[in-house]
Each structure stands twice: as structure tokens, then as C-alpha cells.
Design an enzyme around this catalytic site. Structure first.
Site, PDB file in Angstrom:
ATOM      1  CD  GLU A 211       2.429  56.568  94.284  1.00  0.00           C
ATOM      2  OE1 GLU A 211       2.842  57.414  93.473  1.00  0.00           O
ATOM      3  OE2 GLU A 211       1.157  56.601  94.912  1.00  0.00           O
TER       4      GLU A 211
ATOM      5  CB  VAL B  86      -1.637  56.612 100.168  1.00  0.00           C
ATOM      6  CG1 VAL B  86      -3.172  56.847 100.087  1.00  0.00           C
ATOM      7  CG2 VAL B  86      -1.177  57.571 101.149  1.00  0.00           C
TER       8      VAL B  86
ATOM      9  CE  LYS C 155      -2.989  52.792 103.762  1.00  0.00           C
ATOM     10  NZ  LYS C 155      -3.718  51.528 103.784  1.00  0.00           N
TER      11      LYS C 155
HETATM   12  N1  HSE Z   1      -2.986  47.169 105.867  1.00  0.00           N
HETATM   13  C1  HSE Z   1      -3.274  47.706 104.780  1.00  0.00           C
HETATM   14  C2  HSE Z   1      -4.263  47.869 104.284  1.00  0.00           C
HETATM   15  C3  HSE Z   1      -2.112  47.677 103.961  1.00  0.00           C
HETATM   16  O1  HSE Z   1      -5.270  46.933 104.366  1.00  0.00           O
HETATM   17  O2  HSE Z   1      -4.876  48.599 103.506  1.00  0.00           O
HETATM   18  C4  HSE Z   1      -2.051  48.626 102.763  1.00  0.00           C
HETATM   19  O3  HSE Z   1      -1.578  49.999 103.415  1.00  0.00           O
END
Ligand code: HSE
Ligand code: NAP
Length: 371
Positions: free
Chosen positions: A146, A149, A222
Site C-alpha cells: 500500500e 503508491v 507508481k
Molecule cells: N519521494 C516520493 C515522493 C516518496 O515524493 O512522492 C513517496 O513515494
């Protein structure tokens, strides 16, 4: 309290006699520390819900001398991640080291040792998801992701469970908290890119390899996961058009405003149901202000899911950072524990603080809503 589940191949006790589930954490950085903290702080309420205690027992790091925001006894930290996945007393492993190769090896080894694994590692799932899901199934263990994403937004569960009656012609939204945080502050405060990036690092939003965030690759990882959940296919990331936020200037952001739009780094996954072709991409786009996604600011992510049955549902929430991400990791741990203890859905709602609340008197209620 006794729990029952199937015997694991690498377990030193009959798990049916256990009164606690022991959790090993690989990586004690932003997410690992958050996970440890919330498992510890919520131990009592989680035990009330699960009927079994969740015990974070050990965590791994690269550098034992580094100062940590979350304090744990020195003997609970190790540089030997393998000793955690090989520890017969550990039931669930949280893989929170990031990266691909070592994370993959440790995850496969944990499965082979009969351990369930929770991960926040979208790069790993994007590259090796197919192999990992198969290995987990073969080993009869759970692999939960979970947190991979949209940080604290429960989008995986929503797609897998809540919206199971739907097919999805369009999923789009903001899937990278760092980029959205940078664009928002550049636009609102006229700050330059580097200054805001430094704050995002400080807040624990940025990947160890920050080009993943800034060049759109993290959002693409993602999107691959969402495409898999929505359409059952591993979309080849090399076929995706991917662009990040490096070329966006404060002037671009102001110009968008004059058009009553915002520039957002969005991921778009479309399916054409006439030929079942799926397309996916990540790029900065002008989003009209009337859309919730345009008004999703700072570290927040927003995912707009159009389903053939439910219509459009938009979920927004914190997409990165210690607490929201740990919230998703702990949620997965709880789901796994429910499945391994065979806990049937409770006949009534089990709440973490039963019998502690009472209705507020009208005079106590204040708010900032204008009617
Ligand atoms: N580096 C990622 C972001 C972390 O800034 O969305 C969360 O997946
Ligand atoms: P992080 O702060 O860099 O923490 C990584 C941790 O792993 C550190 O404690 C590091 O040790 C340890 N580590 C790295 N390689 C190791 C190895 N080979 N052996 C032992 N320990 C090792 O990273 P993070 O932000 O917590 O991210 C972890 C994972 O969660 C990544 O997959 C990331 O993409 C994902 N994620 C992060 C967020 C977020 O907001 N940060 C949100 C969602 C998902 P040292 O501390 O000693 O260096």
C-alpha cells in the site's frame, strides 16, 4: 490469547501458540522509523483490534553511528539485514531500505523463509513485481505494498477491493509528493527550485536518488503499479512518455494561473475498451482549477479514478513523509496479521478506543464554516 495459522517453513515455534507477531524492519530511515514509532505507540490499540500483540523487534541500517529521530535500544539495530530475514522468530518483514537489487534479494529470501513482507518500494515492484508476486504466492505468504503508491492514500486497497466492480477507462493524478511540494512553493512563494528541494529533503520526502522524483520516474513507477492493479498488465516503463519538473519556471507557473489553471506533474493511465490498448505517461500538464487535482497542493497527492460503475472518485492526501507512509505500512501489517491469524471479520465494528468518547455539547462546537 492464542492465534492459529498454517505452519511456516522457517519458524522456530508452533505459531498457533504465539501471543505476539514479531516484526523485523529492513531500513531505519524516514519510513522505517515511522513504522517502528507507530507500531510501538499504537501497540495497545492494535492488540485490542487484532487479539495479538505486534512487536517490532529489530531493524537494519547501513551506519550504526548515525543519529536517529526515533530512539530504540542499540541492540535492536544491526547492519546485517540478512540476519533479520533469516531470524526464525520474525513473522513479518517490512522492506524499507529502498533501491532494487538488495531489496529484491532480501524480499525473495524472506519469502523463502516463510515470512510475509510489507514494502513501500515502488521501484522494486515496478521492476520485479511479477517475479515477486509469483514467489510470494508459491511460498504461500503475503506481499503487501500500500505504501508504494501515494503515501498515506489507500489507493491500492480502493482499486483492489472497494472498486472491484469497475473497469477503469481513466486514472490520472499527482503521484509524487516532492514534485508537487516544489511546484506549489515555487508558485506561491516565488522561490527557486533548489531552495524548495532542500526543504523537501529535510522533510524526508525525497528519494535517496532524487532524480527519481525530479525526472518523473518515481511517478512512472507508481503508474506502472496502478496500471497493473487496474488492467492486469505490467506496462513497460520504457514505452512510457516521462518528463519531470526540472524545466518548469516560476514564470510558467504564473502564466498557468492567468489561464485559471495549475501546472501539475500528472500521471495518466488510459484504457481504450474498443481495442483494450492501455497508454501511460507522466508529464507536467495544465490542469483547470475546477479539477480537484489542480487544487491538490504541497506534499499532497491526488488520484482521480474513473470507474465504469462508480463514475469518478478522487482521493487526496499526503503522498510522502514519515507518518502518512508509516500509516500505510502499519495498515498492511494489520491486514497480514488478520489473514495469518484467520481472524474472521468482526460481527460489529471494533474500534481502537471503544467506550472512550461522548457527544460534545453544542456550546463546545466551533468551526470555520460559513453557511
Ligand atoms: N519521494 C516520493 C515522493 C516518496 O515524493 O512522492 C513517496 O513515494
Ligand atoms: P531513507 O530515509 O533513505 O531510509 C533508508 C534506510 O535504509 C536507512 O536507514 C538506511 O540506513 C537503510 N539502508 C539502506 N540500504 C541498506 C542496506 N543495504 N542494509 C541495511 N540498511 C540499509 O529512505 P525512506 O525515505 O525511508 O524510503 C524507504 C523506502 O520507502 C523506499 O523504497 C522509498 O521509495 C519508499 N517510500 C518513501 C517515502 C517517503 O516519504 N520517504 C514514501 C513512500 C515510499 P542508514 O540510515 O544507516 O543510511
Amino acid at each position: 490469547m492464542r492465534v492459529s495459522r498454517t505452519q511456516e517453513p522457517f519458524s522456530d515455534t508452533d505459531v498457533s501458540t504465539k501471543d505476539e507477531i514479531r516484526i523485523g524492519i529492513l531500513g531505519f530511515g524516514t519510513v522505517g522509523q515511522g513504522t517502528w514509532k507507530h507500531l510501538s505507540e499504537n501497540a495497545e490499540s492494535l492488540e485490542r483490534i487484532l487479539g495479538v500483540r505486534l512487536e517490532p523487534v529489530r531493524a537494519s541500517v547501513r551506519d550504526l553511528s548515525k543519529e536517529r529521530g526515533v530512539a530504540i535500544p542499540a541492540d535492536r539495530l544491526t547492519t546485517d539485514s540478512q540476519s533479520i530475514v533469516d531470524d526464525p522468530s520474525i513473522d513479518v518483514v517490512c522492506e524499507l531500505i529502498g533501491g532494487v537489487d538488495e531489496a529484491r534479494e532480501l524480499t525473495m529470501r524472506a519469502f523463502a523463509n516463510g515470512k510475509h513482507v510489507v514494502t513501500a518500494n515502488k521501484a522494486l515492484i515496478c521492476e520485479h513485481g511479477e517475479e515477486l508476486f509469483e514467489a510470494a504466492e508459491k511460498a504461500d505468504v503475503r506481499y503487501a505494498f500500500e505504501a508504494s503508491v501515494a503515501g498515506g492514500i489507500p489507493i491500492i486497497k480502493v482499486l483492489r477491493e472497494s472498486l472491484v466492480a469497475n473497469e477503469f477507462p481513466l486514472i490520472y493524478g499527482i503521484l509524487n509528493g516532492t514534485s508537487n511540494y516544489i511546484l506549489t512553493r515555487m508558485e506561491r512563494e516565488g522561490l527557486d527550485f533548489e531552495a524548495v528541494l532542500a526543504d523537501a529533503r529535510e522533510l524526508g520526502y525525497v528519494e535517496a536518488d532524487e532524480s527519481l522524483d525530479l525526472d518523473g520516474i518515481d511517478a512512472a513507477h507508481k503508474a506502472v503499479i496502478l496500471a497493473y492493479l487496474a488492467h492486469g498488465m505490467w506496462f513497460p516503463i520504457e514505452d512510457m512518455s516521462i518528463e519531470g519538473i526540472r524545466r518548469i519556471s516560476p514564470e510558467d507557473l504564473q502564466a498557468a494561473r492567468e489561464l485559471d489553471c495549475k501546472i501539475k506533474l500528472i500521471a495518466v493511465i488510459r484504457r481504450n475498451f474498443e481495442n483494450n490498448h492501455v497508454s501511460a505517461g507522466v508529464y507536467p500538464a495544465l490542469v483547470p482549477m475546477r479539477e480537484v487535482i489542480a487544487r491538490t497542493n504541497g506534499v499532497y497527492n491526488g488520484v482521480s479514478v474513473t470507474g465504469t460503475v462508480a463514475g469518478t472518485t478522487v482521493l487526496t492526501g499526503r503522498g510522502a513523509g514519515q507518518d502518512p507512509t508509516a500509516s500505510s505500512v502499519v495498515g498492511d501489517v494489520v491486514d497480514i496479521v488478520k489473514s495469518i491469524t484467520g481472524a474472521a471479520p468482526p460481527p460489529k465494528l471494533l474500534h481502537v478506543t471503544p467506550n472512550e468518547c461522548a457527544p460534545a455539547a453544542a456550546r463546545e462546537v466551533t468551526g470555520s464554516f460559513y453557511l
